[in-house]
Design an enzyme around this catalytic site. Structure first.
Site, PDB file in Angstrom:
ATOM      1  N   ASP A  18      70.892  70.163  15.428  1.00  0.00           N
ATOM      2  CA  ASP A  18      70.534  68.797  15.819  1.00  0.00           C
ATOM      3  C   ASP A  18      70.224  68.809  17.315  1.00  0.00           C
ATOM      4  OD1 ASP A  18      70.493  66.121  16.563  1.00  0.00           O
ATOM      5  OD2 ASP A  18      72.136  65.577  15.208  1.00  0.00           O
ATOM      6  N   ASP A  42      63.290  60.982  17.792  1.00  0.00           N
ATOM      7  CA  ASP A  42      63.291  59.855  18.729  1.00  0.00           C
ATOM      8  C   ASP A  42      64.464  58.901  18.431  1.00  0.00           C
ATOM      9  OD1 ASP A  42      62.299  58.324  20.779  1.00  0.00           O
ATOM     10  OD2 ASP A  42      60.508  57.628  19.708  1.00  0.00           O
ATOM     11  N   TYR A 133      54.313  62.957  12.371  1.00  0.00           N
ATOM     12  CA  TYR A 133      52.930  63.130  12.824  1.00  0.00           C
ATOM     13  C   TYR A 133      52.142  64.164  12.017  1.00  0.00           C
ATOM     14  CZ  TYR A 133      53.363  59.968  16.849  1.00  0.00           C
ATOM     15  OH  TYR A 133      53.504  58.867  17.659  1.00  0.00           O
TER      16      TYR A 133
HETATM   17  N1  AR6 Z   1      67.216  67.451  15.607  1.00  0.00           N
HETATM   18  C1  AR6 Z   1      66.236  68.390  15.497  1.00  0.00           C
HETATM   19  N2  AR6 Z   1      65.118  68.227  14.770  1.00  0.00           N
HETATM   20  C2  AR6 Z   1      64.990  67.065  14.099  1.00  0.00           C
HETATM   21  C3  AR6 Z   1      65.960  66.027  14.160  1.00  0.00           C
HETATM   22  C4  AR6 Z   1      67.109  66.254  14.962  1.00  0.00           C
HETATM   23  N3  AR6 Z   1      68.088  65.329  15.086  1.00  0.00           N
HETATM   24  N4  AR6 Z   1      65.511  64.979  13.400  1.00  0.00           N
HETATM   25  C5  AR6 Z   1      64.325  65.351  12.876  1.00  0.00           C
HETATM   26  N5  AR6 Z   1      64.017  66.614  13.286  1.00  0.00           N
HETATM   27  P1  AR6 Z   1      59.628  63.747  14.135  1.00  0.00           P
HETATM   28  P2  AR6 Z   1      56.919  63.846  15.294  1.00  0.00           P
HETATM   29  C6  AR6 Z   1      62.794  67.422  13.001  1.00  0.00           C
HETATM   30  O1  AR6 Z   1      59.121  62.911  13.015  1.00  0.00           O
HETATM   31  O2  AR6 Z   1      56.329  64.511  14.104  1.00  0.00           O
HETATM   32  C7  AR6 Z   1      59.053  59.075  15.637  1.00  0.00           C
HETATM   33  O3  AR6 Z   1      59.123  57.891  14.908  1.00  0.00           O
HETATM   34  C8  AR6 Z   1      61.938  66.974  11.858  1.00  0.00           C
HETATM   35  O4  AR6 Z   1      62.429  67.540  10.662  1.00  0.00           O
HETATM   36  O5  AR6 Z   1      60.886  63.368  14.800  1.00  0.00           O
HETATM   37  O6  AR6 Z   1      56.519  64.337  16.663  1.00  0.00           O
HETATM   38  C9  AR6 Z   1      58.472  58.883  17.018  1.00  0.00           C
HETATM   39  O7  AR6 Z   1      58.824  57.632  17.574  1.00  0.00           O
HETATM   40  C10 AR6 Z   1      60.581  67.557  12.236  1.00  0.00           C
HETATM   41  O8  AR6 Z   1      60.501  68.920  11.847  1.00  0.00           O
HETATM   42  O9  AR6 Z   1      58.533  63.865  15.324  1.00  0.00           O
HETATM   43  C11 AR6 Z   1      56.996  59.002  16.780  1.00  0.00           C
HETATM   44  O10 AR6 Z   1      56.446  57.777  16.337  1.00  0.00           O
HETATM   45  C12 AR6 Z   1      60.564  67.508  13.757  1.00  0.00           C
HETATM   46  O11 AR6 Z   1      61.929  67.291  14.128  1.00  0.00           O
HETATM   47  C13 AR6 Z   1      56.910  60.024  15.671  1.00  0.00           C
HETATM   48  O12 AR6 Z   1      58.162  59.959  14.975  1.00  0.00           O
HETATM   49  C14 AR6 Z   1      59.718  66.406  14.364  1.00  0.00           C
HETATM   50  O13 AR6 Z   1      59.760  65.236  13.562  1.00  0.00           O
HETATM   51  C15 AR6 Z   1      56.754  61.430  16.226  1.00  0.00           C
HETATM   52  O14 AR6 Z   1      56.550  62.301  15.160  1.00  0.00           O
END
Ligand code: AR6
Length: 178
Positions: A18, A42, A133
């Site tokens: 995490d 986020d 995304y």
């Molecule tokens: N720790 C590590 N990795 C994580 C965690 C965590 N706690 N939670 C999710 N992941 P995303 P994006 C992984 O959607 O694609 C938001 O709403 C997840 O499995 O967080 O850049 C923002 O406000 C995935 O592999 O980021 C933007 O609107 C990776 O982190 C949008 O999402 C990224 O998933 C950004 O989308």
């Protein structure tokens, strides 16, 4: 479970976990252009870090407007172990023909530049853009790895850059690069 690789004088680390629990000096947030929070990484960062992070993000917005894809801003870490959060905006995946690769590379590079400017020595990245995304993880992981490695080869003050992935599947994709 973790993997390590030496790049110049720095260590690149891969681990599953995490992002909010990392003990690096900075963690990176996969934010959106509003800087006002969302789901995924986020949401987790704002929940764990508390309201001071959102306050600082609001101030950035008031002064500079939205944060475009590929750019980064820095705030304190609130209640997190990390002293800083670097909020970066990855590109939304539209099939690869809209400059997504370059924008994703910029998101990593600009976060590292900001970290170095703040004398940060250790930083953890989530897998930017590969969740909500929709950026394909094999392509994104290569860009992440190449951009970070390239930066570390250029005399950077960073000592550790950690990739923190959530799922076993994502870990295996990244592990291929180590
Ligand atoms: N720790 C590590 N990795 C994580 C965690 C965590 N706690 N939670 C999710 N992941 P995303 P994006 C992984 O959607 O694609 C938001 O709403 C997840 O499995 O967080 O850049 C923002 O406000 C995935 O592999 O980021 C933007 O609107 C990776 O982190 C949008 O999402 C990224 O998933 C950004 O989308």
């Amino acid at each position: 479970m973790s993997l390590h690789r030496q790049v110049s004088s720095a260590t690149l680390t891969l681990c599953r976990g995490d992002i909010t629990e990392q003990d690096t000096e900075a963690i990176v947030n996969a934010a959106n252009s509003t800087l006002l929070g969302g789901g995924g990484v986020d949401g987790a960062i704002h929940r764990a870090g508390g309201p001071s992070i959102l306050e600082e993000c609001r101030k950035f917005r008031e002064q500079r407007g939205e944060c475009p894809a590929g750019e980064s801003v820095i705030t304190g870490g609130g209640n997190l172990k990390a002293r800083f959060v670097i909020h970066t905006v990855g590109p939304v995946w539209h099939g690869g023909g809209r400059g997504e690769d370059e924008l994703l590379g910029n998101a990593y590079r600009n976060s590292l530049i900001l970290a170095a400017a703040h004398h940060i020595r250790t930083i953890a990245f989530p897998s930017i853009s590969t969740g909500a995304y929709g950026f394909p993880i094999d392509r994104a992981s290569r860009i992440a790895f190449d951009t970070v490695s390239g930066f570390l080869k250029n005399d950077s003050p960073l000592e550790e850059v950690r990739f923190v992935v959530y799922s076993q599947e994502d870990y295996e994709v990244y592990a291929f690069l180590f």
